[in-house]
Design an enzyme around this catalytic site. Structure first.
Site, PDB file in Angstrom:
ATOM      1  N   LYS A 191      15.227  14.165 -18.444  1.00  0.00           N
ATOM      2  CA  LYS A 191      15.127  12.712 -18.523  1.00  0.00           C
ATOM      3  C   LYS A 191      14.432  12.232 -17.257  1.00  0.00           C
ATOM      4  CE  LYS A 191      16.648   9.111 -17.421  1.00  0.00           C
ATOM      5  NZ  LYS A 191      16.004   7.908 -16.781  1.00  0.00           N
ATOM      6  N   GLU A 194      12.777   6.055 -15.443  1.00  0.00           N
ATOM      7  CA  GLU A 194      12.103   5.088 -16.303  1.00  0.00           C
ATOM      8  C   GLU A 194      10.864   4.499 -15.635  1.00  0.00           C
ATOM      9  OE1 GLU A 194      14.935   1.256 -15.973  1.00  0.00           O
ATOM     10  OE2 GLU A 194      15.946   3.197 -16.025  1.00  0.00           O
ATOM     11  N   GLY A 244      18.815  12.089  -6.944  1.00  0.00           N
ATOM     12  CA  GLY A 244      18.867  10.633  -6.929  1.00  0.00           C
ATOM     13  C   GLY A 244      19.830  10.124  -5.879  1.00  0.00           C
ATOM     14  N   THR A 248      24.724   7.134  -7.971  1.00  0.00           N
ATOM     15  CA  THR A 248      24.511   7.703  -9.303  1.00  0.00           C
ATOM     16  C   THR A 248      25.004   9.139  -9.352  1.00  0.00           C
ATOM     17  OG1 THR A 248      22.567   6.290  -9.525  1.00  0.00           O
ATOM     18  CG2 THR A 248      22.818   8.043 -11.134  1.00  0.00           C
ATOM     19  N   GLY A 249      24.887   9.872  -8.233  1.00  0.00           N
ATOM     20  CA  GLY A 249      25.402  11.232  -8.176  1.00  0.00           C
ATOM     21  C   GLY A 249      26.899  11.290  -8.442  1.00  0.00           C
ATOM     22  N   CYS A 300      13.622  11.755  -0.059  1.00  0.00           N
ATOM     23  CA  CYS A 300      15.016  11.995   0.339  1.00  0.00           C
ATOM     24  C   CYS A 300      15.099  12.663   1.699  1.00  0.00           C
ATOM     25  CB  CYS A 300      15.710  12.868  -0.708  1.00  0.00           C
ATOM     26  SG  CYS A 300      15.838  12.113  -2.334  1.00  0.00           S
ATOM     27  N   GLU A 400      20.444   4.938   4.045  1.00  0.00           N
ATOM     28  CA  GLU A 400      19.121   5.353   3.590  1.00  0.00           C
ATOM     29  C   GLU A 400      18.337   4.129   3.126  1.00  0.00           C
ATOM     30  OE1 GLU A 400      17.338   8.970   0.970  1.00  0.00           O
ATOM     31  OE2 GLU A 400      18.912   7.778   0.018  1.00  0.00           O
ATOM     32  N   GLU A 477      18.180  24.280  -4.485  1.00  0.00           N
ATOM     33  CA  GLU A 477      17.003  24.474  -5.321  1.00  0.00           C
ATOM     34  C   GLU A 477      15.963  25.216  -4.494  1.00  0.00           C
ATOM     35  OE1 GLU A 477      16.215  21.097  -8.200  1.00  0.00           O
ATOM     36  OE2 GLU A 477      17.180  20.008  -6.567  1.00  0.00           O
TER      37      GLU A 477
END
Length: 497
Positions: A191, A194, A244, A248-249, A300, A400, A477
């Protein structure tokens, strides 16, 4: 660049691009759902819409997850590692063949300078190349249990993986999650944000053209509420990779907890760049500028806090200010030094920080205001900004901002710099500039962050594991650790005598 120039000319003539995908990408094809709901995508450099894309629903997510589950169960997990490798290699080549298209689309969607977008696309190709080489090298271990037993581990793909892609590095973040997931034998439902839907769709199509079976990589576009939330809460998703905000995390973690779904979270940062008196001055000045103003500070891992030793503060900051004032702003397609920020809403958030700083009497030594493209008078731009001598308890040093705003903190010495660097809720990355390597490595060990750069900010590449500590998230990652994130380890012990 000839193809890029043609695309730029087309955009300037028509206000859009004819090669933009329409619909979701599910089961190996673009498809428009029956509800036919769409949203506008905006060009941040002009603050105007340039295309429409599908506004997905929970039903679209359900369809995509079911597709990926079928593909995992029937095809992909049992595809030979060497064949997965070949597909990923072809994908890498196709990404490079489509470099200009992907970069121009990324610039229009995100606002970043075209040369930065081209670097991101090359990095995406490199991610698939790197993990293509790892597919058939994902080996387990054996255990010395004695002559009457044999023991070993195997790595199994975790299953259907959900990828929530942010708007600041759309193709980069997609690639660093897609490539290891596919290499491990997992399937994908993605996803994209947007604000930036198009390169994830184009990437999924290229993967299919490279030989990926139907359903292995599906992309659904839409809002976080209507597509992101159903995806992260879906009971048939086995793993979530989210990049993100912290807020939201937290929501993603709560959704994942319902079904005990695995998560990797890459959240916010307020990363320090520690500059000591014995640094290479030119190297440090250039590094600090790049660390905060690349992608208009919307990174980030941006070096948003300069922690500088007192004895060189005045001259160093004066040089930074002079070079910051010389930076050229403009539309991303014109390859400026600093492009726009991604949205009107985000521009307002950045401006709110600086309005409060002015009210508090903070020393804004350059920038600090909303501005526009000097060539057109349009777009969502914020002046490259430096705020000097900020106290550790000021929100500019703690929160941030995610924009082109550098906060300066003054340290008495290296020990004080370490304390300031760690006095933060985040722990994503940190930079260190010093000619004393022993001192550099002592600081690197002492700073609580997931990755440390010494004498070059953003050093490294796909080979280097990336992720945060504290409120910057958890999991890694990139690198081989990123591959293991998409695996389940199974231990097997057998009596043979």
């Amino acid at each position: 660049m000839s193809k890029a120039n043609d695309l730029i000319a087309e955009y300037r003539s028509t206000g859009t691009l004819g090669l933009l995908p329409a619909g979701h990408f599910i089961d190996g094809a673009f498809s428009q759902p029956a509800h036919n709901r769409t949203m506008e995508s905006f060009d941040p450099g002009s603050a105007t819409p340039f295309a429409r894309f599908t506004a997905g629903t929970k039903e679209d997510i359900d369809q995509a997850v079911a597709s990926s589950r079928r593909a995992f169960d029937t095809v992909w997990r049992d595809t030979a590692p060497v064949e997965r490798s070949r597909i990923l290699q072809r994908a890498s080549a196709l990404i490079l063949e489509n470099l200009d298209l992907l970069a121009v689309v990324e610039t229009l969607d995100s606002g970043k300078a075209l040369q930065e977008a081209m670097g991101d696309v090359r990095g995406a190709a490199r991610a698939f190349e790197y993990y293509a080489g790892a597919c058939d090298k994902l080996q387990g271990d054996s255990f010395p249990l004695g002559p009457d037993y044999v023991g070993y581990t195997i790595h199994e793909p975790v299953g259907v993986t959900a990828h929530i892609i942010p708007w600041n590095f759309p193709i980069s973040t997609a690639a660093r999650g897609f490539a290891p997931a596919l290499a491990a034998g997992c399937t994908i439902v993605a996803k994209p944000a947007e604000q930036t839907p198009f390169t994830a769709l184009l990437l999924a199509d290229l993967l299919f053209k490279a030989g990926l079976p139907e359903g292995v990589c599906n992309v659904v576009t839409g809002t976080g509420a209507e597509t992101g939330a159903p995806l992260t809460a879906h009971p048939d998703v086995d793993h979530i990779t989210f990049t993100g905000s912290v807020q939201t995390g937290r929501t993603v973690m709560k959704a994942a907890a319902e079904d005990i779904t695995r998560v990797v979270l890459e959240l916010g940062g307020k990363s320090p760049v520690v500059v000591l008196a014995d640094c290479d001055r030119e190297q440090a000045v250039s590094g600090v500028l790049g660390a905060i103003y690349e992608n208009a500070g919307q990174i980030c891992s941006a070096g948003s806090r300069l922690v500088i030793e007192k004895s060189i503060h005045d001259d160093f900051v004066a040089e930074l200010v002079a070079r910051t004032k010389a930076l050229k702003l403009g539309h991303g397609l014109g390859n400026p030094d600093v492009g726009p920020v991604n949205s009107s809403e985000h521009l307002g958030k950045i401006n709110g920080f600086l309005d409060r700083a002015r009210a508090d009497g903070s020393d804004i030594v350059t920038g600090g205001s909303v501005t526009e493209d000097p060539a057109t008078g349009c777009g969502w731009f914020f002046e490259p900004t430096i705020v000097d001598a900020v106290s550790a308890d000021n929100e500019l040093a703690r929160e941030e901002i995610f924009g082109p705003v550098l906060t300066v903190q003054i340290a008495d010495d290296a020990d004080h710099a370490l304390a300031l660097a760690n006095d933060c809720q985040y722990g994503l990355v940190a930079g260190i500039y010093t000619s004393d390597f022993a001192k550099a490595h002592r600081l690197a060990r002492g700073i609580d962050a997931g990755q440390i750069y010494i004498n070059e900010y953003f050093a490294g590449g796909i080979e280097v594991p990336f992720g945060g500590n504290k409120k910057s998230g958890f999991g890694r990652e990139k690198g081989l650790e990123g591959l293991v994130s998409y695996c389940k380890t199974k231990s097997i012990a057998a009596r043979i005598g």
